[in-house]
Design a protein around this motif. Structure first.
Motif, short mmCIF file in Angstrom:
data_model
loop_
_atom_site.label_atom_id
_atom_site.label_comp_id
_atom_site.label_asym_id
_atom_site.label_seq_id
_atom_site.Cartn_x
_atom_site.Cartn_y
_atom_site.Cartn_z
N GLU A 137 0.51 -1.20 0.13
CA GLU A 137 -0.14 0.01 -0.11
C GLU A 137 1.07 1.33 -0.15
O GLU A 137 0.49 2.34 -0.08
N LYS A 138 2.08 1.10 0.20
CA LYS A 138 3.18 2.28 0.46
C LYS A 138 4.05 2.27 -0.80
O LYS A 138 5.00 3.27 -0.73
N LYS A 139 3.97 1.53 -1.94
CA LYS A 139 4.89 1.71 -2.80
C LYS A 139 5.08 2.85 -3.42
O LYS A 139 3.86 3.70 -3.57
N GLY A 140 5.96 3.27 -3.94
CA GLY A 140 6.11 4.41 -4.68
C GLY A 140 6.53 5.81 -3.83
O GLY A 140 6.53 6.87 -4.37
N GLN A 141 6.59 5.34 -2.64
CA GLN A 141 7.10 6.55 -1.53
C GLN A 141 8.54 6.74 -1.31
O GLN A 141 8.87 7.29 -0.17
N LYS A 142 9.51 5.94 -1.90
CA LYS A 142 10.81 5.68 -1.55
C LYS A 142 11.22 5.16 -0.24
O LYS A 142 12.23 5.41 0.18
N ILE A 143 10.20 4.46 0.32
CA ILE A 143 10.53 3.87 1.61
C ILE A 143 11.75 2.84 1.66
O ILE A 143 12.45 2.81 2.48
N GLY A 144 11.63 2.09 0.59
CA GLY A 144 12.55 1.17 0.33
C GLY A 144 13.95 2.01 0.39
O GLY A 144 14.85 1.22 0.87
N LYS A 145 14.09 2.88 -0.44
CA LYS A 145 15.49 3.57 -0.64
C LYS A 145 15.74 4.37 0.95
O LYS A 145 16.90 4.00 1.23
N PHE A 146 14.71 4.49 1.61
CA PHE A 146 15.13 5.14 2.95
C PHE A 146 15.91 3.90 3.94
O PHE A 146 16.58 4.01 4.57
N LEU A 147 15.02 2.82 3.90
CA LEU A 147 15.41 1.72 4.69
C LEU A 147 16.86 1.09 4.31
O LEU A 147 17.69 0.94 5.23
N LEU A 148 16.93 1.24 2.95
CA LEU A 148 18.43 0.48 2.61
C LEU A 148 19.53 1.67 2.83
O LEU A 148 20.46 1.18 3.46
N GLU A 149 19.19 2.93 2.86
CA GLU A 149 20.07 3.78 3.25
C GLU A 149 20.34 3.65 4.75
O GLU A 149 21.60 4.10 5.22
N ALA A 150 19.25 3.71 5.45
CA ALA A 150 19.37 3.42 7.12
C ALA A 150 20.30 2.27 7.39
O ALA A 150 21.01 2.12 8.37
N PHE A 151 19.95 1.26 6.71
CA PHE A 151 20.56 -0.14 6.94
C PHE A 151 22.13 0.03 6.66
O PHE A 151 22.88 -0.45 7.35
N GLU A 152 22.70 0.74 5.54
CA GLU A 152 23.87 0.80 5.12
C GLU A 152 24.60 1.61 6.14
O GLU A 152 25.65 1.55 6.34
N THR A 153 23.97 2.83 6.77
CA THR A 153 24.72 3.66 7.77
C THR A 153 24.75 2.92 8.89
O THR A 153 25.71 3.00 9.49
N GLU A 154 23.86 1.97 9.36
CA GLU A 154 23.88 1.04 10.53
C GLU A 154 24.94 0.37 10.34
O GLU A 154 26.01 -0.13 11.31
N ILE A 155 25.32 -0.33 9.25
CA ILE A 155 26.38 -1.41 9.17
C ILE A 155 27.65 -1.02 8.99
O ILE A 155 28.60 -1.74 9.12
#
Length: 199
Positions: free
Chosen positions: A132-150
């Motif tokens: 229901e939330k596709k197209g809102q760049k949430i996946g990109k935000f999550l990936l960037e946050a994961f990379e920062t954490e890692i």
């Protein structure tokens, strides 16, 4: 407004529900809700696990990125420490189709050993966004946050995804500067193996 934060054990129930929504026809989904609850709680409880969630303005989870600080040995340890409880949680599926036991083991261990040149890298095990939330760049935000954490733990990230009938996902990783490093078979599934150097 989307908020990104570290996931906790109390989030597991909602993680499992979201997984079922996003990965309707996937093997792990077929093992049932109890299995997914145990699987994700095992990762969150692991000292080597990383779990990040995206939450909407109502504090409802709308996406997650889950993985491990280091690829080498993670799945093996997860199976060793939780095999009986994971099997019991998936018992209905395993009784109906006993070959799922070997498939479960193969799925985990093939992911871990698919390319031994990058075993010291972190690994992204699962990332998803509510349909229901596709197209809102949430996946990109999550990936960037994961990379920062890692970045604190590893110089790079690995991940695997299906090669066929999966253009949207493959293009998503490529657009976020992941490089296709290898291809392999996981049973009948043809997989792409991506890496990204962080430093």
């Amino acid at each position: 407004m989307i908020t990104i934060r570290i996931l906790k054990l109390e989030d597991v129930k909602n993680i499992a529900v979201l997984h079922q929504m996003a990965f309707d026809n996937f093997f792990l989904t077929s093992l049932g809700n109890n299995f997914l609850n145990k699987f994700y709680s095992s990762i969150i409880k692991s000292s080597e696990g990383i779990a990040i969630g995206a939450f909407d303005e109502n504090d409802e989870i709308v996406g997650f990125a889950i993985g491990a600080k280091i690829k080498k040995g993670f799945y093996k340890a997860l199976l060793k420490n939780n095999f009986i409880s994971l099997s019991l949680c998936a018992s209905k599926s395993l009784i109906i189709r006993p070959t799922n036991i070997s498939r479960l083991i193969k799925t985990f261990l093939t992911n871990e050993t698919s390319n031994d040149n990058f075993l010291s890298y972190a690994t992204l095990l699962s990332i998803c966004v509510s349909p229901e939330k596709k197209g809102q760049k949430i996946g990109k935000f999550l990936l960037e946050a994961f990379e920062t954490e890692i970045m604190e733990y590893s110089s790079g990230i690995t991940l695997t995804t299906d090669r066929l009938n999966n253009d949207y996902v493959n293009n998503f990783y490529i657009s976020n500067n992941y490089t296709l490093a290898d291809q392999f078979n996981q049973g009948k599934r043809e997989m792409n193996f991506y890496i990204k150097k962080l430093k």
